[in-house]
Design an enzyme around this catalytic site. Structure first.
Site, PDB file in Angstrom:
ATOM      1  N   SER A 108      -8.396   1.644  -8.871  1.00 38.55           N
ATOM      2  CA  SER A 108      -7.381   2.328  -8.073  1.00 38.55           C
ATOM      3  C   SER A 108      -7.146   3.723  -8.630  1.00 38.55           C
ATOM      4  O   SER A 108      -7.304   3.960  -9.830  1.00 38.55           O
ATOM      5  CB  SER A 108      -6.079   1.532  -8.102  1.00 38.55           C
ATOM      6  OG  SER A 108      -4.994   2.302  -7.628  1.00 38.55           O
ATOM      7  N   SER A 109      -6.733   4.626  -7.767  1.00 43.18           N
ATOM      8  CA  SER A 109      -6.432   5.990  -8.206  1.00 43.18           C
ATOM      9  C   SER A 109      -5.207   6.059  -9.102  1.00 43.18           C
ATOM     10  O   SER A 109      -4.973   7.078  -9.765  1.00 43.18           O
ATOM     11  CB  SER A 109      -6.228   6.904  -6.993  1.00 43.18           C
ATOM     12  OG  SER A 109      -5.146   6.434  -6.198  1.00 43.18           O
ATOM     13  N   CYS A 110      -4.428   4.974  -9.172  1.00 38.32           N
ATOM     14  CA  CYS A 110      -3.228   4.989 -10.009  1.00 38.32           C
ATOM     15  C   CYS A 110      -3.555   4.958 -11.500  1.00 38.32           C
ATOM     16  O   CYS A 110      -2.656   5.056 -12.335  1.00 38.32           O
ATOM     17  CB  CYS A 110      -2.299   3.840  -9.660  1.00 38.32           C
ATOM     18  SG  CYS A 110      -2.910   2.224 -10.176  1.00 38.32           S
ATOM     19  N   TYR A 137       0.151  -2.136 -13.184  1.00 43.53           N
ATOM     20  CA  TYR A 137      -1.060  -2.263 -12.372  1.00 43.53           C
ATOM     21  C   TYR A 137      -2.129  -1.301 -12.875  1.00 43.53           C
ATOM     22  O   TYR A 137      -3.311  -1.660 -13.001  1.00 43.53           O
ATOM     23  CB  TYR A 137      -0.728  -1.978 -10.913  1.00 43.53           C
ATOM     24  CG  TYR A 137      -1.888  -2.129  -9.965  1.00 43.53           C
ATOM     25  CD1 TYR A 137      -2.389  -3.382  -9.633  1.00 43.53           C
ATOM     26  CD2 TYR A 137      -2.481  -1.011  -9.379  1.00 43.53           C
ATOM     27  CE1 TYR A 137      -3.447  -3.528  -8.748  1.00 43.53           C
ATOM     28  CE2 TYR A 137      -3.545  -1.137  -8.494  1.00 43.53           C
ATOM     29  CZ  TYR A 137      -4.024  -2.403  -8.179  1.00 43.53           C
ATOM     30  OH  TYR A 137      -5.080  -2.551  -7.312  1.00 43.53           O
ATOM     31  N   LYS A 141      -5.978  -2.054 -14.374  1.00 45.26           N
ATOM     32  CA  LYS A 141      -7.194  -1.468 -13.811  1.00 45.26           C
ATOM     33  C   LYS A 141      -7.967  -0.656 -14.859  1.00 45.26           C
ATOM     34  O   LYS A 141      -9.202  -0.660 -14.873  1.00 45.26           O
ATOM     35  CB  LYS A 141      -6.852  -0.608 -12.596  1.00 45.26           C
ATOM     36  CG  LYS A 141      -6.407  -1.415 -11.386  1.00 45.26           C
ATOM     37  CD  LYS A 141      -7.506  -2.370 -10.937  1.00 45.26           C
ATOM     38  CE  LYS A 141      -7.126  -3.172  -9.718  1.00 45.26           C
ATOM     39  NZ  LYS A 141      -8.214  -4.087  -9.292  1.00 45.26           N
ATOM     40  N   HIS A 180       1.621  -0.947   1.200  1.00 43.05           N
ATOM     41  CA  HIS A 180       1.500   0.464   0.855  1.00 43.05           C
ATOM     42  C   HIS A 180       2.089   1.326   1.969  1.00 43.05           C
ATOM     43  O   HIS A 180       2.473   0.835   3.028  1.00 43.05           O
ATOM     44  CB  HIS A 180       0.032   0.822   0.610  1.00 43.05           C
ATOM     45  CG  HIS A 180      -0.520   0.219  -0.639  1.00 43.05           C
ATOM     46  ND1 HIS A 180      -1.257  -0.944  -0.655  1.00 43.05           N
ATOM     47  CD2 HIS A 180      -0.433   0.618  -1.939  1.00 43.05           C
ATOM     48  CE1 HIS A 180      -1.611  -1.232  -1.899  1.00 43.05           C
ATOM     49  NE2 HIS A 180      -1.124  -0.306  -2.694  1.00 43.05           N
ATOM     50  N   ARG A 210      -0.817  12.805  -0.417  1.00 39.58           N
ATOM     51  CA  ARG A 210      -1.653  11.624  -0.585  1.00 39.58           C
ATOM     52  C   ARG A 210      -2.959  11.764   0.210  1.00 39.58           C
ATOM     53  O   ARG A 210      -2.997  12.384   1.267  1.00 39.58           O
ATOM     54  CB  ARG A 210      -0.924  10.360  -0.122  1.00 39.58           C
ATOM     55  CG  ARG A 210       0.240   9.940  -0.991  1.00 39.58           C
ATOM     56  CD  ARG A 210      -0.191   9.464  -2.357  1.00 39.58           C
ATOM     57  NE  ARG A 210       0.940   9.026  -3.165  1.00 39.58           N
ATOM     58  CZ  ARG A 210       1.658   9.825  -3.967  1.00 39.58           C
ATOM     59  NH1 ARG A 210       1.351  11.116  -4.049  1.00 39.58           N
ATOM     60  NH2 ARG A 210       2.672   9.346  -4.677  1.00 39.58           N
TER      61      ARG A 210
END
Length: 313
Positions: A108-110, A137, A141, A180, A210
């Protein structure tokens, strides 16, 4: 991947897993092994090991995860950390123990620091503090990326990792407590239209930027990379451009046909100010997205309308 190869898609009923399945079927693959979460709890090590030993998949797409939006990430912090670590640890280790030819881990980009330079380049990993609302999270990842790197380094496993930007598309989660931003807006505007509500309340200021990638484009990228990429370095997958949350809301409002007002609740958090992926490495390999945002939202809204009864909570 050989067309008769046995393929396991972990999370095959989710948005990402189902998109990967559709892509592989389209490309002529037929030999799949599936298990629903009720049939195989990926958090249970013994059960995952027994599954791999019995089925012996040759290729694995690890798309299973506990996911959610900003509110779910912030509330269920222990669950997001523990369950995602368990899932990926069990699948990655069992893939190694059973000689899987290739595994793809979807992150994920997070994973990137909250204030990392934009656009987010792969080299920015672990260079700063994470966004607090989704830190558990993100940590899980990051651990998945590092696990794939370590198993490649120590055991010679052909395990690769990709980091998608924000995703949307068929089979998304429209539960307002867990979804989301894009699917949540689709549902909010649709219900407001159906109920003739004078306004829709949205979180934050609308100013964050985003990037959004259609799930079918991600599946196309995953197939491309499983065929053409083998490296310890993870890759960003995105479109290379972004929009403000305000602009996204207005686009969805127009597509849904809601004529009321939007009220922005600035007492609620915005999250990360911007999350635009640097996709130059992926573009250099020869892959680019095909679905533009407005077209993708129209397709997704039609999918939502076809399945609307299943989204009631």
């Amino acid at each position: 991947m050989e067309k008769n190869a046995k393929i396991y898609i972990a999370g095959h009923r989710g948005m990402v897993g189902s998109a990967i399945h559709r892509k592989l079927v389209k490309e002529g693959f037929t030999n799949f092994v599936f298990r629903t979460s009720s049939e195989l709890d990926l958090r249970e090590q013994d059960r995952v090991r027994a599954f791999f030993e019995a089925e012996q998949p040759e290729y694995v797409f690890l798309a299973a995860a506990k996911v959610g939006g900003i509110m779910a990430n912030n509330i269920y912090r222990a669950e997001f950390l523990y369950e995602n670590l368990q899932i990926q640890n069990n699948v990655i280790d069992s893939a190694y123990r059973n000689d899987v030819k290739k595994l793809m881990f979807l992150g994920s980009s997070c994973i990137y620091p909250k204030l990392a330079p934009q656009p987010l380049h792969e080299d920015s990993l672990l260079t700063g503090t994470l966004e607090s609302t989704n830190e558990p999270y993100a940590i899980a990842k990051i651990a998945g990326i590092k696990m794939c790197e370590a198993y490649r380094s120590q055991y010679g496993c052909d395990f690769i990792s990709v980091m998608p930007t924000n995703l949307y598309g068929p089979n998304d989660n429209y539960d307002l407590n867990k979804s989301h931003v894009l699917p949540a807006m689709i549902r909010k505007f649709h219900e407001a239209k159906e109920e003739n509500k004078p306004f829709v309340e949205l979180w934050g200021s609308g100013s964050p930027l985003r990037e959004f990638l259609h799930a079918d484009d991600l599946a196309d990228a995953c197939y491309f990379l499983m065929q053409n990429y083998s490296s310890p370095d993870f890759l960003n997958v995105g479109v290379g451009s972004d929009v403000t949350i305000k602009a996204l809301a207005e686009m969805i409002q127009q597509i849904v046909g809601y004529e009321g007002q939007i009220h922005w609740n600035s007492d609620k958090p915005d999250g990360t100010p911007r999350k635009l992926m640097d996709v130059s490495k992926l573009h250099a390999l020869g892959w680019k997205h095909k679905t533009e945002l407005e077209d993708g939202i129209r397709i997704t809204y039609q999918d939502f309308l076809q399945k609307i009864e299943t989204y009631a909570v």
